[in-house]
Design a protein around this motif. Structure first.
Motif, PDB file in Angstrom:
ATOM      1  N   GLY A 162       0.707  -1.008   0.024  1.00 46.90           N
ATOM      2  CA  GLY A 162      -0.105   0.148   0.071  1.00 46.90           C
ATOM      3  C   GLY A 162       0.752   1.244   0.000  1.00 46.90           C
ATOM      4  O   GLY A 162       0.641   2.210   0.593  1.00 46.90           O
ATOM      5  N   LEU A 163       1.885   1.302  -0.673  1.00 47.00           N
ATOM      6  CA  LEU A 163       2.762   2.599  -0.665  1.00 47.00           C
ATOM      7  C   LEU A 163       1.849   3.600  -1.524  1.00 47.00           C
ATOM      8  O   LEU A 163       1.790   3.704  -2.544  1.00 47.00           O
ATOM      9  N   PRO A 164       1.754   4.905  -0.910  1.00 44.24           N
ATOM     10  CA  PRO A 164       1.422   5.899  -1.472  1.00 44.24           C
ATOM     11  C   PRO A 164       2.407   6.404  -2.401  1.00 44.24           C
ATOM     12  O   PRO A 164       3.772   6.138  -2.031  1.00 44.24           O
ATOM     13  N   VAL A 165       2.225   7.496  -3.115  1.00 47.84           N
ATOM     14  CA  VAL A 165       3.297   8.171  -3.654  1.00 47.84           C
ATOM     15  C   VAL A 165       4.401   8.559  -2.808  1.00 47.84           C
ATOM     16  O   VAL A 165       4.005   8.934  -1.457  1.00 47.84           O
ATOM     17  N   PHE A 166       5.646   8.405  -2.892  1.00 47.86           N
ATOM     18  CA  PHE A 166       6.704   8.570  -2.066  1.00 47.86           C
ATOM     19  C   PHE A 166       6.491   9.871  -1.032  1.00 47.86           C
ATOM     20  O   PHE A 166       6.472  11.092  -1.485  1.00 47.86           O
ATOM     21  N   ASP A 167       6.404   9.563   0.232  1.00 44.97           N
ATOM     22  CA  ASP A 167       5.777  10.293   1.410  1.00 44.97           C
ATOM     23  C   ASP A 167       6.891  10.426   2.415  1.00 44.97           C
ATOM     24  O   ASP A 167       6.471  10.776   3.599  1.00 44.97           O
ATOM     25  N   GLU A 168       8.137  10.043   2.142  1.00 41.89           N
ATOM     26  CA  GLU A 168       9.129   9.963   3.327  1.00 41.89           C
ATOM     27  C   GLU A 168       9.855  11.583   3.449  1.00 41.89           C
ATOM     28  O   GLU A 168      10.069  11.820   2.596  1.00 41.89           O
ATOM     29  N   PRO A 169       9.684  11.787   4.563  1.00 41.30           N
ATOM     30  CA  PRO A 169      10.295  13.143   4.818  1.00 41.30           C
ATOM     31  C   PRO A 169      11.797  13.500   4.877  1.00 41.30           C
ATOM     32  O   PRO A 169      12.298  14.408   4.244  1.00 41.30           O
ATOM     33  N   GLU A 170      12.602  12.356   4.907  1.00 40.74           N
ATOM     34  CA  GLU A 170      14.257  12.327   4.856  1.00 40.74           C
ATOM     35  C   GLU A 170      14.371  11.524   3.602  1.00 40.74           C
ATOM     36  O   GLU A 170      13.777  10.521   3.149  1.00 40.74           O
ATOM     37  N   HIS A 171      15.534  11.834   2.963  1.00 39.65           N
ATOM     38  CA  HIS A 171      16.081  11.224   1.977  1.00 39.65           C
ATOM     39  C   HIS A 171      16.294   9.535   2.163  1.00 39.65           C
ATOM     40  O   HIS A 171      16.658   9.130   3.316  1.00 39.65           O
ATOM     41  N   PRO A 172      15.937   8.651   1.334  1.00 37.34           N
ATOM     42  CA  PRO A 172      15.987   7.046   1.648  1.00 37.34           C
ATOM     43  C   PRO A 172      17.405   6.325   2.018  1.00 37.34           C
ATOM     44  O   PRO A 172      17.508   5.696   2.532  1.00 37.34           O
ATOM     45  N   ARG A 173      18.397   7.456   1.344  1.00 34.87           N
ATOM     46  CA  ARG A 173      19.719   6.676   1.828  1.00 34.87           C
ATOM     47  C   ARG A 173      20.100   6.798   3.350  1.00 34.87           C
ATOM     48  O   ARG A 173      20.877   6.022   3.812  1.00 34.87           O
ATOM     49  N   LEU A 174      19.452   7.346   3.978  1.00 34.48           N
ATOM     50  CA  LEU A 174      19.526   7.666   5.589  1.00 34.48           C
ATOM     51  C   LEU A 174      18.882   6.460   6.168  1.00 34.48           C
ATOM     52  O   LEU A 174      19.174   6.092   7.375  1.00 34.48           O
ATOM     53  N   GLY A 175      17.782   5.763   5.650  1.00 31.66           N
ATOM     54  CA  GLY A 175      17.344   4.721   6.280  1.00 31.66           C
ATOM     55  C   GLY A 175      16.460   4.919   7.418  1.00 31.66           C
ATOM     56  O   GLY A 175      16.199   4.164   8.206  1.00 31.66           O
ATOM     57  N   ARG A 176      16.089   6.387   7.640  1.00 28.88           N
ATOM     58  CA  ARG A 176      15.025   6.913   8.732  1.00 28.88           C
ATOM     59  C   ARG A 176      13.818   7.048   8.289  1.00 28.88           C
ATOM     60  O   ARG A 176      13.500   7.932   8.035  1.00 28.88           O
ATOM     61  N   TYR A 177      12.883   5.811   8.271  1.00 28.28           N
ATOM     62  CA  TYR A 177      11.621   5.889   7.927  1.00 28.28           C
ATOM     63  C   TYR A 177      10.647   6.320   8.698  1.00 28.28           C
ATOM     64  O   TYR A 177      10.715   5.695   9.910  1.00 28.28           O
TER      65      TYR A 177
END
Length: 190
Positions: free
Chosen positions: A47-62
């Motif tokens: 159920g992934l919405p359009v990319f909604d993570e506040p930090e860049h994914p390379r940081l791995g802090r989801y």
């Protein structure tokens, strides 16, 4: 020695999709191959919405549970078999979105392809996906299965009646995928 984990990923998430039937066939080929601990994974289940993570994914802090679940799934696999259609000469937007959610979880893994569609069999979708994967340090296989005119290969009960050439192509692709998966093991361990 344990076998590497292969996730056969259903890349289409739209209602009425035939991706699950094609993926069942591909997953069966992976199980019959015997070189992998094969698991069937449905991208829609996250159920992934359009990319909604506040930090860049390379940081791995989801920040979101859906991202953490997707991250755990991708991290658990040593290799992937993408089962994908072609939409307007490209992969499904849901797959592109899912790729963008993560970075390190993809590194040093190999991907094989079972594509499907009309006359092209989804090969243009695969070509676009390969370019996206290269930025994630993923090795895409040259060997692949392209199911042309896939609607004509669907059975009344919903399964795929792939021809013997498709089966031979799947075996060749899985052989190569296993070679690359084993070769990349040292890089994944670092």
């Amino acid at each position: 020695m344990t076998r590497p984990v292969l996730h056969t990923l259903i890349c289409s998430t739209r209602p009425g999709r035939i991706g699950p039937a094609v993926a069942e066939w591909a997953h069966g080929a992976a199980q019959a191959h015997g070189g992998f601990d094969a698991k069937l994974v449905d991208l829609a289940s996250f159920g992934l919405p359009v990319f909604d993570e506040p930090e860049h994914p390379r940081l791995g802090r989801y920040a979101h549970e859906h991202t953490r679940a997707w991250s755990a799934s991708v991290a658990a696999a040593d290799a992937f078999l993408f089962v994908l259609p072609e939409y307007n000469f490209a992969p499904p937007g849901a797959l592109v979105n899912a790729l963008n959610y993560l970075v390190r979880e993809w590194h040093y893994k190999a991907v094989g392809f079972v594509s499907y569609g009309g006359m092209s069999g989804g090969i243009r979708s695969v070509q676009v996906t390969k370019a996206l994967l290269s930025t994630l340090k993923v090795v895409p296989m040259v060997e692949a299965v392209a199911l042309t005119n896939v609607a004509q290969q669907m059975q009344a009960e919903g399964g795929l009646a792939a021809n013997p050439i498709n089966g031979q192509s799947a075996t060749a692709m899985l052989d190569e995928l296993l070679r690359w998966t084993n070769a990349l093991q040292g890089l994944r361990a670092k």
